[in-house]
Design an enzyme around this catalytic site. Structure first.
Site, short mmCIF file in Angstrom:
data_model
loop_
_atom_site.label_atom_id
_atom_site.label_comp_id
_atom_site.label_asym_id
_atom_site.label_seq_id
_atom_site.Cartn_x
_atom_site.Cartn_y
_atom_site.Cartn_z
N VAL A 13 43.29 38.57 54.39
CA VAL A 13 42.41 37.34 54.12
C VAL A 13 42.89 36.22 54.94
O VAL A 13 41.92 35.53 55.65
CB VAL A 13 42.57 36.59 52.66
CG1 VAL A 13 42.17 35.55 52.28
CG2 VAL A 13 42.12 37.93 51.50
N ASP A 31 53.61 33.05 58.22
CA ASP A 31 53.84 34.39 57.31
C ASP A 31 55.45 34.35 57.45
O ASP A 31 56.29 34.23 58.59
CB ASP A 31 53.28 35.12 58.07
CG ASP A 31 53.18 36.56 57.08
OD1 ASP A 31 51.99 37.00 56.79
OD2 ASP A 31 54.11 37.07 56.93
N ARG A 36 55.20 40.67 61.82
CA ARG A 36 53.82 40.32 61.82
C ARG A 36 53.40 39.16 62.79
O ARG A 36 52.13 39.25 63.57
CB ARG A 36 53.36 39.63 60.31
CG ARG A 36 51.86 39.38 60.28
CD ARG A 36 50.90 40.72 60.59
NE ARG A 36 49.57 40.07 60.02
CZ ARG A 36 48.41 40.84 60.33
NH1 ARG A 36 48.60 41.72 61.47
NH2 ARG A 36 47.29 40.35 60.08
N THR A 90 47.63 38.57 45.16
CA THR A 90 48.08 38.30 43.55
C THR A 90 47.99 39.85 43.16
O THR A 90 47.02 40.15 42.58
CB THR A 90 47.09 37.36 42.96
OG1 THR A 90 45.74 37.84 43.18
CG2 THR A 90 47.44 36.09 43.26
N THR A 125 43.14 35.39 44.44
CA THR A 125 42.32 35.74 43.06
C THR A 125 43.21 35.48 41.92
O THR A 125 44.40 36.27 41.79
CB THR A 125 41.76 37.15 43.15
OG1 THR A 125 40.86 37.25 44.21
CG2 THR A 125 41.02 37.27 41.94
N CYS A 265 41.47 44.18 45.07
CA CYS A 265 40.55 43.29 44.13
C CYS A 265 40.06 43.93 42.96
O CYS A 265 40.43 43.77 41.86
CB CYS A 265 39.36 43.00 44.95
SG CYS A 265 39.87 41.52 46.13
N ARG A 336 46.64 49.50 50.07
CA ARG A 336 47.13 48.91 48.97
C ARG A 336 46.36 49.35 47.71
O ARG A 336 45.21 49.26 47.63
CB ARG A 336 46.87 47.13 48.99
CG ARG A 336 47.78 46.62 49.97
CD ARG A 336 47.35 45.01 50.23
NE ARG A 336 46.08 44.92 50.90
CZ ARG A 336 45.29 43.68 50.81
NH1 ARG A 336 45.94 42.68 50.38
NH2 ARG A 336 44.23 43.68 51.49
#
Length: 425
Positions: A13, A31, A36, A90, A125, A265, A336
């Site tokens: 995202v 981050d 990364r 989340t 979210t 999600c 994920r």
């Protein structure tokens, strides 16, 4: 005052959003993962969301540049920003309860550099109320500033679709909101400056939070419905795909397909809404029923494979099975919350030896997340008693599956893309 943006969290995202804002504003991508940061500063993105040439065009070597993206793991580099956009994940815990730890930690990070007049926008979210009731108190405690007096908040839920090169962040209409009407307009104008698809300014942060969480809950329930249909039609000896194609000829029929519901999600967000509903004294029946059904699909797929093997006279205990794909969706490296692992666990309970092949997944990440060995290349010398297609990667569509099979082997197609399979979900 000119806009200077910090994007907290550079995953699926955060990075596309930071890259987009960097075409117009000075942006610091922050981050905590130094590996990364080093990778991004070299112009590479292992999530494959941003192509190298596009990323390299916006990268700059100093956080003080007038425009562009500077990636850093140092708190000092974000202290001069006036917009802080939080894009951390989340997840849910092992009991499917919302885990707000990443949000709390990122709020603490922002709180350390928060100044008067700054605006903190959350994109993660959540259930209605998290921004103002859970995150804002952390910002106040760490910064010593007062909410809606010294600093302000906004919420603009992410709508990123990993692996989708058509619906990129700027082409997806963005819901925005602010902690006061005036801040709502500011947040909306910020996003409107880069989102070509336009924006929708919600009246409150809670409305925006609720809108996001029901988007994915709605999809989850619809997929659960067709998964249940697949189970029914399988018992009746009817091809589910044929039924859906016939029903889709009606103009208002919704084209959902059966499958494994994973990812960051759809397989997670309904639990956030359910948790908040239960706190308010309401037990959500349809939402949790959909979750239970979708969470059961891994075991169902495994049981169907075993039944086919028995019918063909294949000895199940000790059989060799090739599982094609472990990512949560096609043509994407994201593993994920992949529900393929549920299929693997169920198959292994039957004593089946499962070999995982996925050219998109990172074997190190799969081992770290699930303690499973994933191969990036096919082991051609092995012949398999059963092949299960779990993910519709483009490489699998063109594969010569027959060359990998023992005589009389079972082919089970979860995604309905193979021409010659013994069964489809």
């Amino acid at each position: 005052m000119s806009n200077k943006i910090a994007v907290i969290g550079l995953g699926y995202v955060g990075l596309p959003l930071a890259r987009l804002f960097a075409t117009k504003f000075p942006v610091v991508g922050f981050d905590i993962n130094q590996k990364r940061i080093d990778e991004l500063n070299s112009g590479k993105d292992n999530t494959l969301e941003i192509e190298e040439d596009i990323l390299q065009k916006v990268l700059v070597k100093s956080p003080s540049d007038s425009k562009g993206l500077y990636c850093s793991a140092y708190l000092e580099d974000i202290k001069n920003c006036n917009y802080y956009i939080v894009t951390v994940p989340t997840p849910v815990d092992k009991n499917n309860r919302p885990d707000l730890t990443p949000l709390f930690k990122s709020s603490e990070t922002v709180g350390k550099v928060l100044k008067k007049g700054d605006i903190v926008i959350y994109e993660s979210t959540v259930y209605p109320g998290v921004t103002e009731e859970e995150c804002v108190p952390v910002l106040e405690r760490i910064s010593g500033l007062k909410f809606n007096v010294d600093f302000f908040a906004g919420y603009s839920p992410e709508r990123i679709n990993p692996g989708d090169k058509e619906h990129t962040v700027e082409k997806i209409l963005k819901v925005t909101s602010g902690s006061t009407p005036e801040i709502g307009v500011k947040v909306d104008e910020l996003y409107k400056s880069v989102i070509t698809a336009g924006t929708h300014l919600a009246p409150t942060i809670k409305v925006a939070e609720a809108a996001k969480v029901i988007e994915n809950s709605q999809r989850d329930i619809n997929i659960a419905f067709v998964n249940e249909l697949a189970k029914i039609f399988n018992l009746l000896g009817i091809n589910t795909q044929d039924v859906l194609e016939a029903a889709a000829t009606k103009w208002n029929f919704l084209p959902f397909k059966p499958g494994l519901v994973g990812g960051h999600c759809i397989g997670v967000d309904p639990y956030y809404l359910a948790q908040k509903a239960q706190e308010a004294g309401y037990h959500p029946e349809i939402i949790l029923a959909g979750r239970r059904l979708n969470d059961s699909m891994g075991e169902y797929v495994a049981s169907q494979v075993v039944k086919l093997m028995i019918k063909k006279g294949i000895t199940v205990n000790g059989a060799q099975l090739l599982l094609l794909g472990i990512t949560f969706k096609e043509n994407c490296p994201d593993v994920r919350n992949t529900k393929i692992v549920d299929v693997i666990a169920a198959l292994e309970e039957y004593g089946i030896n499962v070999t995982i092949y996925d050219p998109w997944a990172n074997p190190t990440e799969v081992m770290h997340e699930y303690q499973l060995t994933c191969h990036s290349e096919l082991i051609l010398e092995t012949k398999y008693d059963s092949i299960v297609l779990g993910v519709a990667h483009k490489e699998f569509i063109e594969m010569d599956i027959n060359s990998l099979m023992n005589k009389n082997a079972v082919v089970y197609d979860v995604k309905g893309i193979l021409k010659n399979s013994d069964a489809k979900l």
